[in-house]
Design an enzyme around this catalytic site. Structure first.
Site, mmCIF file in Angstrom:
data_model
loop_
_atom_site.group_PDB
_atom_site.id
_atom_site.type_symbol
_atom_site.label_atom_id
_atom_site.label_comp_id
_atom_site.label_asym_id
_atom_site.label_seq_id
_atom_site.Cartn_x
_atom_site.Cartn_y
_atom_site.Cartn_z
ATOM 1 N N HIS B 59 0.722 -1.204 0.034
ATOM 2 C CA HIS B 59 0.025 -0.001 -0.019
ATOM 3 C C HIS B 59 0.895 1.397 -0.075
ATOM 4 O O HIS B 59 0.349 2.335 -0.541
ATOM 5 C CB HIS B 59 -0.861 -0.048 1.036
ATOM 6 C CG HIS B 59 -0.695 0.365 2.501
ATOM 7 N ND1 HIS B 59 -0.021 -0.680 3.489
ATOM 8 C CD2 HIS B 59 -0.381 1.478 3.097
ATOM 9 C CE1 HIS B 59 0.093 -0.028 4.475
ATOM 10 N NE2 HIS B 59 0.180 1.284 4.356
ATOM 11 N N ASN B 186 -9.363 -3.994 7.131
ATOM 12 C CA ASN B 186 -8.522 -2.934 7.478
ATOM 13 C C ASN B 186 -8.686 -2.747 8.835
ATOM 14 O O ASN B 186 -9.989 -3.083 9.775
ATOM 15 C CB ASN B 186 -9.053 -1.746 6.958
ATOM 16 C CG ASN B 186 -8.008 -0.446 7.132
ATOM 17 O OD1 ASN B 186 -7.184 -0.752 7.448
ATOM 18 N ND2 ASN B 186 -8.664 0.804 6.928
ATOM 19 N N ASP B 195 1.060 -7.872 2.450
ATOM 20 C CA ASP B 195 1.206 -6.349 2.099
ATOM 21 C C ASP B 195 2.766 -6.024 2.068
ATOM 22 O O ASP B 195 3.244 -5.001 2.961
ATOM 23 C CB ASP B 195 0.399 -5.405 3.297
ATOM 24 C CG ASP B 195 0.361 -3.962 2.784
ATOM 25 O OD1 ASP B 195 0.919 -3.599 1.794
ATOM 26 O OD2 ASP B 195 -0.367 -3.361 3.540
ATOM 27 N N ASN B 301 -15.862 7.036 7.011
ATOM 28 C CA ASN B 301 -14.520 6.787 7.479
ATOM 29 C C ASN B 301 -14.126 7.565 8.726
ATOM 30 O O ASN B 301 -13.750 6.824 9.772
ATOM 31 C CB ASN B 301 -13.491 6.840 6.415
ATOM 32 C CG ASN B 301 -12.429 6.085 6.771
ATOM 33 O OD1 ASN B 301 -12.289 5.124 7.208
ATOM 34 N ND2 ASN B 301 -11.178 6.730 6.402
ATOM 35 N N SER B 628 3.777 2.264 8.324
ATOM 36 C CA SER B 628 3.740 1.593 7.407
ATOM 37 C C SER B 628 5.062 1.373 6.639
ATOM 38 O O SER B 628 5.750 2.036 6.506
ATOM 39 C CB SER B 628 2.616 1.979 6.257
ATOM 40 O OG SER B 628 1.416 2.124 6.849
ATOM 41 N N ASP B 645 -0.127 -2.566 9.870
ATOM 42 C CA ASP B 645 -1.432 -2.140 10.228
ATOM 43 C C ASP B 645 -1.415 -2.379 11.542
ATOM 44 O O ASP B 645 -0.325 -2.924 12.339
ATOM 45 C CB ASP B 645 -2.418 -2.747 9.628
ATOM 46 C CG ASP B 645 -3.975 -2.256 9.567
ATOM 47 O OD1 ASP B 645 -4.033 -1.071 10.061
ATOM 48 O OD2 ASP B 645 -4.864 -2.773 9.241
#
Lengths: 694, 694
Positions: B59, B186, B195, B301, B628, B645
């Protein structure tokens, strides 16, 4: 789900699992602990004192609590503690506690007249012999009897039960404890529900069952269970006795395939479609939305259950597993000396199933067409009843006898609160459209005659029926309920007329169903004999599928991994009540409970390792609907838990027991003891149950 | 989140936790392992080969993958493997890898001119000194510099970073692996995402940073991390280095209280209200629904994040915990010899905060009123920009300088795809209604002048504004962007006129904010000094709140109990990929992956205890946004995981680190190795990273 009589046969397994008592003792229905396990309001309970205290679930005794509640006395919300025996409140008069006293194999008697017959005649012969056996048994006053069919027609047992009729409410926690989490937590682990209630059975002064009377005295059961004061922990031996309702685990491989590849997906699709249709038809009509809320909720619940069962059976790869097992069984059978006759019966049973499968889509849709729309269902019921009312009562079809008329009247009255013409027309149109999509050979002449053969005809027919029928009036429906059968048959109300035209198809379907049922009753025993023989060759015993008779399951307090990365701990604690508490139902833990948790005064009921109060626990015991209220016993036969639910991953266990996912959820008796000692105190009940004051 | 320079200070703790290396070595930014940890695209990554391979999250590198994808080459869906170096694909030209080479305390230099000043003047002095330091540092070509404020104005560091500008895509798994579970998973543990993506940094032939050129050569970093080949298990030591963005853990108790009791609940209520307003206004207008989908998604969100943060802070009882801690700190401070001056500064800081709190409802609403409606926001932005464009560029407010104009133009163009007059009017009405419900003292004269003082006036004003404005046309908005400042100010478009009338209030707000910021920059160091002193008295060190500078956290591979009755296992396996697989995004595991799992050929990457392939693992390491791609190292400094995450229960960790709930989620390097060995093979990369072929 072993019959108690099978337990001596599996004694070695029981001992190996940790049972400390004598397995042979568990087989005696008239001795403890089995004679302490009773049937309560369609589920299970157990005597827990010498003066007839019965412990069962809050949800099993909910009707009793509701019956004693009114706007001035909210026993549902507040709970109830009878300060003494005079304060105990009588249950609704039809509430029963049944004590099983007899369990006798009467296979020869039941099948004597059936042998040599087939189809409907076989069915009728078994039915008549069963009714005769029950009538003879019930000639003894105070008992209720029934015939249980074991291993799908292989064996029949006469079950005799003492029928206790004066049941009283003694102790119920507030609903926010007894049903903490309600629908949201239904089937959920981790759970935090105190799902228990204490009742007491009363009898006449002569010690015999009697209806409620002020002068009745507490029933003194021949035995009762002792609640344990020991801790419960992961890996501990546990066993459970109760009345599981129905399972299908010994169905043939083709039936598993049909259930998983057709029945459940078809049900999901149909229910989904009906929900969409009703929701679309009520979207712009709030009044209709209210009328259909209950039907939509029921369809959604059915959909959720079907999807859960389907997911579970797929996760367990049930089609392949059952097919492989059957294949191995048939291979074994082929090598046995008596194989031929058994193989022939199994093949014949498969043919009966195949014949049913050939019209399954149609039969399902025809059932929904005459069952889901409220007015059409009322009309069909009225015509069906009229067709029976000409006969002597004993010869009338069950479901349409005199004693059933009150129930029918009730359902005809219900219609008013669940009906809107536009919605019903939309629903019926949708079902008929699905019906017309079936191959031509599947069509039913009577349905086509009433609703036509294409969209336009169906629309015209439905519009005409609903424009002119008067069945939307309650008085009109009840008038036909009471009218002479000939007048009903001659009714000119368009929906009554349509129902009269559909009736031959309905009767034909009933006849076909009973004939198949008779043949399967005759033929399935061959399959069961093969299965039992094959399992025996593997050193394994076979329990009959559940049928609401007393069964026993053993296992242990057990963790579970519902999915990769997650482990369920087998004991929950009061900390979880606080975590779930929102202040709003269904997570509205009462203040006295929250205060007691905050105070942390758990005394002798605290778990010695966790240093806090446990609430519920999880085992790998085998249960199904009907096992609610089943007592969970430790290795020494002491009561450690009260069964009240199973986990969502186990919804498919009625078809297949998968040890990875099947768990049962119980109230920890230490939580009950703590509630009675510290939160909603009932020291007199603790004393009566021979338990410490805290 | 320790500064590397603090690690020698906590050496004893590090060793006690299991670290096998020399804590002093971790403090050296120019030595391994720290010089292998780099800033990548706003987050973190690490060199993993001597030829400049950089490992970061899928990501984090997503923009690079997207930049190289088109309708004929779907690298997002299919993933990418560069067969050799010639096949490596250049990233978007603005993509950067930054290697921190300098980290020097320049507090005296930054504060020299500020001392003795207050408010806006203090702010401006710090700002000017920072800009000067950066300019001086950046005079060396190939470096990017910045000034980091540690402990809220207590210390300032000049950070110097080598700016690598030619970054290429080397290996990316398909999105269905790199982002398995997407939004649904998520913040979720258990997780099953691969990831990661591998990039390579290139430099000019002279070894210096250079923009992309075919002739560039791989950058040879002074050090790189070695991926471990050892198993990882519960309890193992783990540490992580990266660039965490922002935390608020050392804010004052009153700020915690305000965040939890006002800010977050207010945000939840406001966002909820705005979502309802937009959904109601678009319910019967599908075209408008599409236009507002993005804004609604963003509000939802934001709502979810705010609710999660609120739930977490309440679960951790953060208000009381922080208040008790501060109270103890102040009690300790009272006994110190230099207490007076510090107490005075803390009291003054509290006054500044109180002044802000007095108008917080109004300031929040005014921000939303001018920020949420697309056309009004455009008009205010155009007027604000016009007010700056008259000045020399260096004196223009940041955000409104020449280099910002492209961004402003982009956002003015965006409006077209996110605007419907009816919806905007409904939203603005709703916000103004909330504004008018505030006490009279909170009213803003300019807002009342434009929108009136009651419902009727507001409706008339809004109707008039939107009936006549031409700002709904993109060309019109862009025309004002390019128009001379005087012409903009003189515009007669009603919305431009309204914005001009609101501008003085906007400028006043900006001025107030900067003045408060300056005072807090001046006063908070007293609070930090007290906190650091108090912690020292307890034998504890204090890390500065996160600010996108290099930090280190240490801990271990760790289970977690998210709620009573549930334990999260710290390692997930490929079994979970199969369980989650639905065949539909985001759970559409690619066939090669499913086949490889079914084959079970895990070889040297299988976990020795679990006997299967692990995917992700969980630690109690301290992270926040910006971490991240952070490398997770074992006790010997070898790379065992890639952070990507954290868990949902840890959303509140930006304010409070609660060891019960804060966990970080990492890709297990054994999963990366298995994918490169068996699923989407890249043997040449395994070899380059000095890893076994399988």
């Amino acid at each position: 789900m072993w019959m108690p009589s099978q337990l001596p046969e599996i004694a070695a397994q029981l001992k190996a699992a940790g049972f400390q008592g004598d397995p042979a003792g568990l087989a005696e229905l008239a001795k403890p602990p089995m004679n302490a396990v009773v049937k309560v309001g369609g589920a299970t309970g157990a005597f827990v004192s010498g003066d007839g205290l019965v412990l069962t679930n809050h949800h099993v005794a909910f009707g009793v609590i509701q019956y004693n509640s009114n706007k001035d006395r909210d026993l549902i919300g507040n709970g109830f503690i009878a300060a003494n025996r005079d304060a105990e409140l009588p249950a609704n008069p039809d509430y029963r506690v049944l004590v099983t006293t007899g369990f006798d194999r009467i296979t020869d008697k039941i099948l004597a007249d059936a042998r040599g017959k087939t189809g409907r005649a076989y069915y009728d012969a078994v039915d008549a012999a069963s009714k005769a056996a029950v009538a003879e048994c019930e000639s003894e006053v105070g008992y209720r009897c029934s015939v249980a069919n074991m291993y799908y027609g292989t064996d029949f047992y006469l079950i005799k039960q003492l029928e206790l009729k004066d049941i009283r409410l003694v102790y119920a926690p507030p609903e926010a404890i007894g049903n903490y989490g309600d629908e949201i937590d239904n089937f959920v682990w981790p759970r935090h529900s105190g799902d228990f209630t204490i009742l007491r059975a009363y009898v006449g002064k002569d010690g015999k069952p009697a209806a409620y009377s002020k002068d009745n005295v507490p029933y003194r059961p021949p035995a009762h269970l002792q609640i344990s004061t020991d801790p419960v922990g992961e890996g501990d031996y546990a066993m459970l006795a109760g009345y599981p309702g129905v399972t299908y685990r010994h169905r043939m491989a083709s039936e598993f395939k049909s259930q998983i590849e057709w029945q459940l997906p078809a049900r999901v699709a149909l229910f989904d479609g009906m929900i969409d249709t009703i929701e679309a038809a009520t979207a712009a009509k709030p009044s209709a939305k209210v009328l259909y809320a209950s039907q939509v909720a029921s369809l959604k619940n059915g959909l959720k259950r079907a999807q859960g069962e389907l997911d579970g059976l797929r996760r367990s790869d049930a089609v392949s597993a059952r097919a492989a097992d059957e294949k191995a069984m048939l291979a074994w059978l082929g090598k046995q000396s008596d194989a031929k006759a058994i193989q022939a019966d199994i093949a014949a049973a498969q043919k009966v199933l195949d014949a049913g499968a050939a019209t399954r889509e149609r039969d399902q849709l025809f059932g929904l067409i005459r069952g889901q729309p409220q007015l059409l269902r009322s009309a069909v019921t009225l015509q069906r009843l009229a067709a029976e009312r000409g006969k002597p009562d004993a010869q009338r079809e069950s479901g349409f006898q005199q004693r059933d008329e009150a129930l029918i009247e009730g359902s005809l009255k219900q219609v008013q609160r669940r009906y809107d013409a536009d919605v019903e027309k939309a629903l019926l149109s949708d079902l008929l459209k699905r019906y017309r999509a079936l191959p031509a050979a599947q069509r039913i002449a009577e349905v086509d005659a009433v609703f036509g053969g294409d969209d336009a005809q169906a629309k015209a027919a439905i519009d005409a029926l609903y424009a002119q029928t008067k069945l939307g009036d309650e008085a009109e429906r009840l008038r036909w309920l009471r009218a002479a059968p000939a007048d009903v048959a001659a009714s000119t109300d368009p929906l009554m007329l349509a129902a009269a035209k559909l009736l031959p198809a309905v009767l034909r379907q009933e006849e076909t169903d009973k004939s198949r049922e008779g043949d399967l009753l005759r033929l399935r025993p061959a399959y069961m004999r093969a299965l039992i023989g094959y399992r025996k060759s593997q050193g394994r015993a076979v329990y009959p599928d559940a049928n609401s008779t007393l069964r026993v399951s053993y296992g242990k307090v057990s963790t579970m991994s519902p999915r990769d990365g997650v482990t369920y701990v087998p004991l929950t604690t009061v900390q979880g009540i606080v975590e779930k508490h929102t202040g709003k139902a269904p997570f509205d833990a009462p203040k006295p409970l929250r205060d007691a948790i905050a105070k942390g005064d758990f005394g002798g009921t605290a778990d010695p390792k966790l240093k806090t109060q446990t609430v519920d626990f999880l085992t790998n015991l085998d249960t199904t609907g009907g096992n609610s209220g089943s007592p969970v016993l430790d290795a020494n036969g002491r009561l450690i838990g009260l069964n009240f639910d199973s986990n969502w991953e186990a919804v498919s266990a009625s078809w297949m027991f998968d040890p990875r996912y099947k768990r049962a959820i119980h109230v920890d008796m230490r939580y009950l003891r703590w509630l009675l000692a510290k939160v909603y105190p009932a020291p007199h009940l603790l004393k009566e149950m021979n338990l410490p004051a805290e």
